[in-house]
Motif scaffolding. Structure first.
Motif, PDB file in Angstrom:
ATOM      1  N   ILE A   1      53.450  22.202  49.374  1.00  9.55           N
ATOM      2  CA  ILE A   1      54.892  22.383  49.609  1.00  9.55           C
ATOM      3  C   ILE A   1      55.549  22.801  48.297  1.00  9.55           C
ATOM      4  O   ILE A   1      55.262  22.230  47.239  1.00  9.55           O
ATOM      5  CB  ILE A   1      55.536  21.081  50.138  1.00  9.55           C
ATOM      6  N   PHE A   2      56.407  23.822  48.372  1.00  9.21           N
ATOM      7  CA  PHE A   2      57.126  24.318  47.198  1.00  9.21           C
ATOM      8  C   PHE A   2      58.625  24.278  47.456  1.00  9.21           C
ATOM      9  O   PHE A   2      59.075  24.307  48.608  1.00  9.21           O
ATOM     10  CB  PHE A   2      56.752  25.783  46.891  1.00  9.21           C
ATOM     11  N   GLN A   3      59.387  24.235  46.356  1.00  5.96           N
ATOM     12  CA  GLN A   3      60.810  24.567  46.383  1.00  5.96           C
ATOM     13  C   GLN A   3      60.959  25.827  45.537  1.00  5.96           C
ATOM     14  O   GLN A   3      60.763  25.794  44.325  1.00  5.96           O
ATOM     15  CB  GLN A   3      61.670  23.426  45.830  1.00  5.96           C
ATOM     16  N   LEU A   4      61.276  26.957  46.197  1.00  2.17           N
ATOM     17  CA  LEU A   4      61.211  28.261  45.542  1.00  2.17           C
ATOM     18  C   LEU A   4      62.517  29.033  45.682  1.00  2.17           C
ATOM     19  O   LEU A   4      63.320  28.775  46.598  1.00  2.17           O
ATOM     20  CB  LEU A   4      60.071  29.094  46.157  1.00  2.17           C
ATOM     21  N   ASP A   5      62.668  29.968  44.798  1.00  2.00           N
ATOM     22  CA  ASP A   5      63.778  30.923  44.868  1.00  2.00           C
ATOM     23  C   ASP A   5      63.301  32.099  45.727  1.00  2.00           C
ATOM     24  O   ASP A   5      62.652  33.025  45.224  1.00  2.00           O
ATOM     25  CB  ASP A   5      64.160  31.385  43.462  1.00  2.00           C
ATOM     26  N   ILE A   6      63.623  32.052  47.017  1.00  2.00           N
ATOM     27  CA  ILE A   6      63.113  33.086  47.917  1.00  2.00           C
ATOM     28  C   ILE A   6      63.932  34.367  47.845  1.00  2.00           C
ATOM     29  O   ILE A   6      63.590  35.363  48.487  1.00  2.00           O
ATOM     30  CB  ILE A   6      63.073  32.584  49.370  1.00  2.00           C
ATOM     31  N   SER A   7      65.010  34.338  47.050  1.00  2.00           N
ATOM     32  CA  SER A   7      65.767  35.584  46.872  1.00  2.00           C
ATOM     33  C   SER A   7      64.964  36.598  46.069  1.00  2.00           C
ATOM     34  O   SER A   7      65.299  37.785  46.040  1.00  2.00           O
ATOM     35  CB  SER A   7      67.105  35.295  46.176  1.00  2.00           C
ATOM     36  N   ARG A   8      63.870  36.146  45.443  1.00  4.98           N
ATOM     37  CA  ARG A   8      63.035  37.041  44.644  1.00  4.98           C
ATOM     38  C   ARG A   8      61.864  37.599  45.455  1.00  4.98           C
ATOM     39  O   ARG A   8      60.936  38.176  44.898  1.00  4.98           O
ATOM     40  CB  ARG A   8      62.498  36.293  43.421  1.00  4.98           C
TER      41      ARG A   8
END
Length: 720
Positions: free
Chosen positions: A605-612
C-alpha cells in the motif's frame, strides 16, 4: 444390477477399501523403482488380500476374482519365482484400474461388472512361475526326499496300502481351503518343526480334535486363545487339557514367529479366500503337515529337543489367561462424522466470527474496562474455536499428491522418457474443499512438466544432463496460505518464442510484445489458445490447459507465478488460502460503500502523488522503483456517476498482484484488515463481473468482496 447389503457394513468397506486402493496406486509405482523390496511386496499383497476379503464378505464376486488373481501375482513375486517387469506392472496397474472401476460401481449401489477376460488371462500368466516346467521336477524330488532327510514331522493315520495319500499341497490345490481339523494338525506340525532334532523323525497318531469330538468344526474360545499365544510367542501355556490332541513344543520357546506364508494361509482361512470348507468326514484320513519341502537349516545356537506333549496348565498360568481375557478393550479414538455436519459447524463458526468482529468494534468504542476485557476474551476463544473447526476439515495434500506417481509413470512410458517424480511436504494440511479443487490444476501442470519440460533421454545426454529427468512437486504452509510448487529440470522456456507465438495468435501486437519483460512473457503461457507445442497430441498442444489452470486458481482466490530459465528448467508457484470459508481481506471505502479486497492478492500500500501519472498506450501508469505500475480508479468501475479526482497529491494506492503482473487501485479510504465469511450473492447479483460474494463488516454494514482477476478482465482496457 443393484444388491442388498447392510449399509453400515458397506460404508465400512467403502472407507477401508478406498484408502487401501489409493495407497496401492502409489505403492505399485514405488515397486517399479524398488522391485526387490520385500516389505513393499508384502504390503501390496496384503492390500489386494484385504480388499478381496471385504468384497467376499459382501459377495461381490467380480471384485473378489480380480483381486484374487492380482494377489496371486504378488504371491509369486514374494516367493522370488518371477521378477518385476514393465509388462507385468502394466497388467497389474490395469487390474488396479479395473478394481477402481468396480469399486465406483459398488459405491453407486451397483453390482460390479466382470473384469476384462483378456486382463484376467494376462494376470494368470504372471501368477505362474517363470520356469514352471523346470521347477516341477524339483518340487517332486523335494517331496520324495523330505522323509529321508528326517527334518519334517508327519501326522498320519492308518490307511490302505494300495491307495497312497497325496501331499497336503495337492489336497489344498484340488479341494480349495483345508478344513479346521486339517488346519489344527498343520499348525501342530508347524510348531513342532523348530523343536525337532535334525536327525530325529517323529510320527505320532492323529488324535481327534476337540472340534470334531464335539460334533462340529469350530474350535473353542480357549483353544483359539492358546493357539494365538503359541503363534505369537507370549510364553503362556495353552488351556486345553492333556487329553486333547497332543501339541508339540511351541516355536515361542525358541523365540521364533510364524512365517509370512503361514500367516497369509491363516488369513485366507479366516477371510474365505478359497472355496467353502468341506466337512471333516469327506477329507482323506491321512494328512502331511505341510508340503514336505526342506525347511531352513536350524540356527547355530538352537538346541535339538524332542517334541514334548504339553502338561495341564498350572493355576498361575490359568490366572494369567483369565486376566488377559478380562482386560477392558481399548477405547476408540476416532469418530466418523458426515462432512455436511462439518460444513454446518463451519458456517455457524463463520457467523460467530462476524458477531465477534462486531463486538470487537463496539468494545473498542466502550469506556468500560470490564466490557473491553470480556470482548477480548471472546475474541481469543472465537479465534481458537475457528482454528479447531478448520482443523477438522483439514486433509493432507498427500491425498492429491498420491495420484501423481502413477500419472508420471504412465506418461513417461507413453512418451518414452525417463522421469523421476519427487514429492515434498505431503503432510501439509489444507481445507478438504481445496484438496478436491486443486486436483485438476495440478494434473495439468504435472502433465505439462513431463510433456513440455523434460527432454528425451538422448537429448539430455547431449546437453550434459542425466538421462533421467526430475519433476518436483512440493507444498508448504506460509501463514494463512499454502504454497504449491511444480518444478522440473528440463528445457525451460524461451521468452522470445512466447512473444512470437503471442503475436502469431493475435493475443498481442508486435509493439506490446516487444515491451514485455521476460517474467511477463512467461505469464503468456496462461493465455487461451497459446501453446508452444508444434504438434497436437492426446497429452497437450491445444493451448487450453494452462488457461483452465489460471481460471481455477483465480476461483480459489489464489495467485500463480512462473519462473523459467532456458536449458535449466521451469518452476510454477501457486499460492492459495488455507480455507475457502473464512477469508482475510483488506477493507477499503469508495464513496460511502465498503469493499473487501482478498488479502492474498494485496502486495503493498502506498500514499502517492498520482497527479504525476503518465499516459502510455492510453493507460495511466506510475513509475515506482524504476518499474511502471498501471493505475486504475475503482470508483469509476464500482460507483457509477461518482466524481473521480485524478490530481490527488496524497492518494491511497493498493498494489495487487495478478499472476506476475502488478497493478495499482486508487481508493478513497483504507479501513484495515478483517477476516470475513464469504456469503454468496443473491440471484439478481449472481454472475456480476468482479464480484466474488458479500459479507457483513464489523460495523454491521454489508461489504462486497471483489474478484480482482475477474474485475480486471471485465473492466480494464489494458490489463496485460
Amino acid at each position: 444390477m443393484s444388491f442388498d447389503v447392510d449399509q453400515d457394513i458397506l460404508q465400512d468397506f467403502l472407507i477401508e477399501a478406498g484408502e487401501i486402493l489409493e495407497l496401492l496406486s502409489e505403492q505399485l509405482v514405488d515397486l517399479e523403482q524398488s522391485p526387490d523390496d520385500p516389505d513393499l511386496l508384502n504390503a501390496i499383497f496384503r492390500g489386494f488380500h484385504t480388499v478381496k476379503g471385504g468384497a467376499g464378505f459382501l459377495q461381490l464376486t467380480p471384485l473378489v476374482s480380480c483381486c484374487h488373481v492380482a494377489e496371486n501375482v504378488f504371491d509369486i513375486l514374494r516367493k522370488r519365482q518371477r521378477t518385476v517387469t514393465s509388462e507385468l506392472m502394466d497388467s497389474v496397474l490395469s487390474a488396479l484400474d479395473s478394481v477402481n472401476e468396480m469399486f465406483e460401481e459398488v459405491r453407486a449401489g451397483q453390482m460390479p461388472s466382470e473384469a476384462d477376460p483378456a486382463l484376467i488371462r494376462q494376470l494368470e500368466f504372471f501368477a505362474t512361475p517363470e520356469s514352471a516346467d523346470e521347477q516341477a521336477p524339483v518340487e517332486e524330488a523335494l517331496v520324495e526326499e523330505a522323509p529321508a532327510e528326517e527334518t519334517t514331522v508327519f501326522v498320519e493315520e492308518s490307511k490302505p496300502a494300495h491307495k497312497p495319500e497325496p501331499p497336503a499341497s495337492a489336497v489344498q490345490d484340488s479341494e480349495g481351503d483345508i478344513t479346521d481339523a486339517e488346519f489344527e494338525s498343520l499348525l501342530d506340525a508347524l510348531q513342532g518343526q523348530d523343536g525337532v532334532a535334525p536327525s530325529t523323525s517323529v510320527t505320532q497318531p492323529a488324535a481327534p480334535s476337540s472340534s470334531s469330538a464335539n460334533g462340529n468344526d469350530d474350535i473353542t474360545e480357549e483353544e483359539f486363545e492358546a493357539l494365538l499365544d503359541q503363534l505369537h510367542g507370549s510364553g503362556s501355556a495353552p488351556t486345553e487339557p492333556a487329553a486333547k490332541a497332543p501339541v508339540t513344543a511351541s516355536s515361542s520357546s525358541s523365540g521364533d514367529l510364524i512365517t509370512d506364508d503361514e500367516f497369509e494361509a491363516l488369513l485366507d482361512q479366516l477371510h474365505g479366500g478359497g472355496s467353502p470348507t468341506a466337512p471333516v468326514e469327506d477329507k482323506p484320513a491321512a494328512l502331511t503337515a505341510k508340503a514336505p519341502v526342506a525347511p531352513a537349516a536350524p540356527k547355530p545356537a538352537q538346541k535339538a529337543v524332542a517334541p514334548v506333549a504339553k502338561a495341564p496348565p498350572a493355576p498361575a498360568e490359568e490366572k494369567k489367561v483369565a486376566v488377559k481375557k478380562e482386560a477392558a478393550p481399548a477405547a476408540e479414538t476416532t469418530v466418523r462424522v458426515d462432512t455436511s455436519r462439518l460444513d454446518d459447524i463451519m458456517n455457524m463458526v463463520g457467523e460467530l466470527v462476524l458477531v465477534r468482529n462486531r463486538l470487537v468494534r463496539l468494545g473498542g468504542q466502550s469506556s468500560d474496562p470490564e466490557i473491553s476485557k470480556a470482548v477480548g476474551n471472546l475474541d481469543v476463544v472465537t479465534a481458537d474455536l475457528q482454528t479447531s473447526v478448520m482443523k477438522t476439515r483439514m486433509q493432507p495434500i498427500k491425498k492429491v499428491f498420491g495420484r501423481f506417481p502413477r500419472v508420471v509413470r504412465d506418461l513417461s512410458r507413453t512418451l518414452r522418457k525417463e522421469i523421476n517424480l519427487r514429492l515434498i511436504g505431503e503432510d501439509t494440511d489444507l481445507d478438504k474443499n481445496l484438496v478436491e479443487a486443486l486436483a485438476d490444476p495440478l494434473i495439468h501442470l504435472v502433465r505439462n512438466a513431463v510433456d513440455h519440460g523434460i527432454e528425451m533421454p538422448e537429448v539430455r545426454e547431449e546437453r550434459g544432463k542425466p538421462r533421467v529427468g526430475e519433476v518436483v512437486l512440493s507444498a508448504e504452509q506460509e501463514g494463512n496460505h499454502i504454497l504449491l510448487t511444480i518444478s522440473d529440470d528440463g528445457a525451460g522456456m524461451n521468452p522470445s518464442t512466447l512473444r512470437r507465438k503471442a503475436v502469431e495468435k493475435n493475443i498481442l501486437d508486435q509493439d506490446a510484445a516487444d515491451r514485455l519483460t521476460d517474467g511477463e512473457a512467461f505469464n503468456l503461457i496462461f493465455a487461451a489458445g497459446l501453446s508452444t507445442k508444434e504438434q497436437i497430441s492426446d497429452v497437450s498442444g491445444r493451448g487450453v490447459g494452462m488457461d483452465v489452470v489460471k481460471t481455477k486458481i483465480s476461483q480459489l482466490n489464489g495467485i500463480i507465478n512462473v519462473w523459467s530459465e532456458e536449458g535449466k528448467g521451469s518452476k510454477i508457484i501457486i499460492k492459495v488460502p488455507l480455507t475457502l470459508a473464512i477469508m482475510p481481506t483488506l477493507m477499503v471505502i469508495l464513496g460511502d460503500q465498503t469493499f473487501a479486497l482478498p488479502l492474498v492478492n494485496v502486495n503493498e500500500i502506498f500514499q502517492l502523488d498520482i497527479s504525476r501519472a503518465n499516459i502510455v498506450d492510453g493507460q495511466e501508469v506510475l513509475v515506482i522503483r524504476n518499474k511502471t505500475l498501471p493505475l486504475f480508479y475503482l470508483k469509476e468501475w464500482l460507483v457509477p456517476g461518482a466524481d473521480v479526482s485524478r490530481n490527488l497529491k496524497n492518494a491511497h494506492v493498493v498494489v495487487v498482484s495478478v499472476g506476475t503482473q502488478k497493478v495499482g487501485f486508487v481508493v478513497d479510504q483504507l479501513v484495515g484488515q478483517e477476516e470475513v465469511v464469504i456469503k454468496p450473492l443473491g440471484d439478481m447479483l449472481h454472475g456480476t463481473p468482479g464480484m466474488a460474494g458479500a459479507t457483513i463488516t464489523g460495523d454491521g454494514r454489508i461489504a462486497l468482496i471483489l474478484d480482482i482477476p475477474g474485475m480486471l478482465k471485465h473492466y480494464a482496457r489494458s490489463a496485460h
